[in-house]
Design a protein around this motif. Structure first.
Motif, mmCIF file in Angstrom:
data_model
loop_
_atom_site.group_PDB
_atom_site.id
_atom_site.type_symbol
_atom_site.label_atom_id
_atom_site.label_comp_id
_atom_site.label_asym_id
_atom_site.label_seq_id
_atom_site.Cartn_x
_atom_site.Cartn_y
_atom_site.Cartn_z
ATOM 1 N N GLY A 86 -23.137 -67.635 -65.330
ATOM 2 C CA GLY A 86 -22.567 -68.628 -66.228
ATOM 3 C C GLY A 86 -21.457 -69.434 -65.581
ATOM 4 N N VAL A 87 -21.089 -70.511 -66.243
ATOM 5 C CA VAL A 87 -19.962 -71.358 -65.836
ATOM 6 C C VAL A 87 -19.023 -71.460 -67.029
ATOM 7 C CG1 VAL A 87 -19.228 -73.628 -65.011
ATOM 8 C CG2 VAL A 87 -21.423 -72.670 -64.249
ATOM 9 N N GLY B 19 -24.754 -61.966 -63.069
ATOM 10 C CA GLY B 19 -23.861 -61.613 -64.173
ATOM 11 C C GLY B 19 -22.444 -62.108 -64.004
ATOM 12 N N GLU B 20 -22.253 -63.113 -63.161
ATOM 13 C CA GLU B 20 -20.907 -63.620 -62.877
ATOM 14 C C GLU B 20 -20.644 -64.928 -63.615
ATOM 15 O OE1 GLU B 20 -18.705 -61.977 -61.382
ATOM 16 O OE2 GLU B 20 -19.902 -60.412 -60.409
ATOM 17 N N ILE B 21 -19.365 -65.234 -63.761
ATOM 18 C CA ILE B 21 -18.933 -66.492 -64.370
ATOM 19 C C ILE B 21 -18.103 -67.260 -63.351
ATOM 20 C CG2 ILE B 21 -17.697 -67.573 -66.268
ATOM 21 C CD1 ILE B 21 -20.087 -65.918 -67.201
ATOM 22 N N LEU C 285 -32.485 -58.642 -66.875
ATOM 23 C CA LEU C 285 -33.471 -59.379 -66.084
ATOM 24 C C LEU C 285 -33.370 -59.155 -64.581
ATOM 25 C CD1 LEU C 285 -33.565 -62.807 -67.982
ATOM 26 C CD2 LEU C 285 -34.958 -60.750 -68.324
ATOM 27 N N ALA C 286 -32.332 -58.446 -64.143
ATOM 28 C CA ALA C 286 -32.169 -58.220 -62.703
ATOM 29 C C ALA C 286 -33.380 -57.499 -62.113
ATOM 30 C CB ALA C 286 -30.890 -57.426 -62.436
ATOM 31 N N PHE D 224 -23.326 -62.162 -73.722
ATOM 32 C CA PHE D 224 -24.760 -62.422 -73.627
ATOM 33 C C PHE D 224 -25.185 -62.579 -72.171
ATOM 34 C CE2 PHE D 224 -28.059 -65.899 -73.606
ATOM 35 C CZ PHE D 224 -29.134 -65.126 -74.046
ATOM 36 N N THR D 225 -24.413 -63.359 -71.412
ATOM 37 C CA THR D 225 -24.729 -63.609 -70.005
ATOM 38 C C THR D 225 -24.725 -62.320 -69.204
ATOM 39 O OG1 THR D 225 -23.818 -65.847 -70.134
ATOM 40 C CG2 THR D 225 -24.009 -64.863 -67.934
ATOM 41 N N ARG D 226 -23.699 -61.507 -69.374
ATOM 42 C CA ARG D 226 -23.598 -60.262 -68.614
ATOM 43 C C ARG D 226 -24.699 -59.279 -69.003
ATOM 44 N NH1 ARG D 226 -16.944 -59.822 -68.916
ATOM 45 N NH2 ARG D 226 -16.549 -61.103 -67.062
ATOM 46 N N SER D 227 -25.000 -59.197 -70.282
ATOM 47 C CA SER D 227 -26.030 -58.266 -70.748
ATOM 48 C C SER D 227 -27.416 -58.715 -70.309
ATOM 49 C CB SER D 227 -25.971 -58.144 -72.272
ATOM 50 O OG SER D 227 -24.717 -57.659 -72.698
#
Length: 285
Positions: A217-218, A272-274, A208-209, A200-203
């Motif tokens: 995300g963390v 889009g990073e964790i 939204l970029a 979800f975070t990456r998509s």
């Protein structure tokens, strides 16, 4: 770091566990953490903000100059304590009780935040729940639906509601988990939701970029929060975190600065990073 506990007294509480019942209570912010106005006059909405990581994020954001709204289920005493800690930092705190898995509530919580503060700059999707089951056949439809409703559906609902107010330069930070990468044999449904949050975070970040809204995300590892004695049996709690390379659990105070980084301009080129805060549990990203 040497003073961080490497084991805990055996303890178990029924969910939702309260932070004040824990021994020792989690460390929320280090006295040595110096705010630098990284979020000066920003407004942040934090789900699951009453205790644990959410409380630590709220207090760190306040020390960095933000006003915050926290969403929680029913832990009124914990929520009031978080409010006090935020106000001690000289910032305002709005507390909102309700179920993040209810889309109508998500819309109401976002609107209350904007009505109170006039805007919304940062959304932190942090609320979560987990329940131990040793056999997948024991995961009832009710539990499965509840875990997904809280952990991932709620994120969709809050993002949808927040997008009417977020603008260029705004940020979204989602809490996933090391279990999204390693899995956990007694937290199958929880781990599945955390994997969903990762995708979800990456998509969402890609979506939204183009609007210049950054999503990241963390992924915390074993962190000492009320969810732990509220989930695991006493003996598991006693040794919680001891299997990491650092041989101990982390504290909310050691995770929250990652949220500050992702919410602030320090991470202006991070999308889009964790960020992994897990005591050395290496994962393939």
């Amino acid at each position: 770091m040497e003073n961080k506990p490497k084991s805990f007294p055996p303890q178990h509480f029924e969910q939702p566990a309260r932070e004040g019942e824990m021994t020792p209570e989690p460390e929320i912010i280090r006295d040595s953490y110096k705010g630098a106005d990284k979020l000066k006059d920003k407004v942040a909405l934090i789900t699951g903000g009453d205790s644990g990581i959410g409380r630590a994020v709220a207090v760190h954001f306040a020390r960095e100059g933000a006003d915050v709204a926290i969403v929680y289920l029913e832990e009124d005493k914990d929520a009031q304590k978080t409010k006090e800690l935020v106000e001690k930092e000289g910032r305002k705190c709005l507390v909102i009780a309700g179920d993040v898995g209810d889309e109508a509530f998500a819309q109401k919580a976002v609107q209350q935040t904007v009505d109170q503060f006039g805007k919304l700059d940062v959304l932190v999707n942090n609320a979560g729940e987990q329940h131990v089951q040793k056999d997948i056949r024991d995961i009832s439809a009710e539990q499965l639906q509840r875990t997904f409703s809280t952990n991932i559906f709620g994120m969709f609902y809050f993002v949808k509601a927040a997008l009417d107010h977020l603008k260029e330069g705004s940020t979204i930070v989602n809490t996933t988990s090391v279990t999204a990468y390693h899995g956990n044999k007694v937290l199958v449904d929880y781990s599945a939701t955390k994997g969903a949050i990762l995708a979800f975070t990456r998509s969402l970040a890609k979506m939204l970029a183009e609007k210049k809204i950054r999503v990241n995300g963390v992924a915390p590892g074993p962190i000492w929060t009320p969810l732990i004695p509220g989930t695991f049996p006493e003996e598991k709690v006693k040794s919680f975190g001891s299997n990491t390379p650092l041989k101990r659990a982390g504290q909310p105070s050691e995770v929250a600065p990652a949220y500050v980084y992702l919410a602030s301009e320090d991470s202006a080129y991070t999308v889009g990073e964790i960020v992994h805060v897990n005591g050395g549990e290496m994962v393939a990203t």
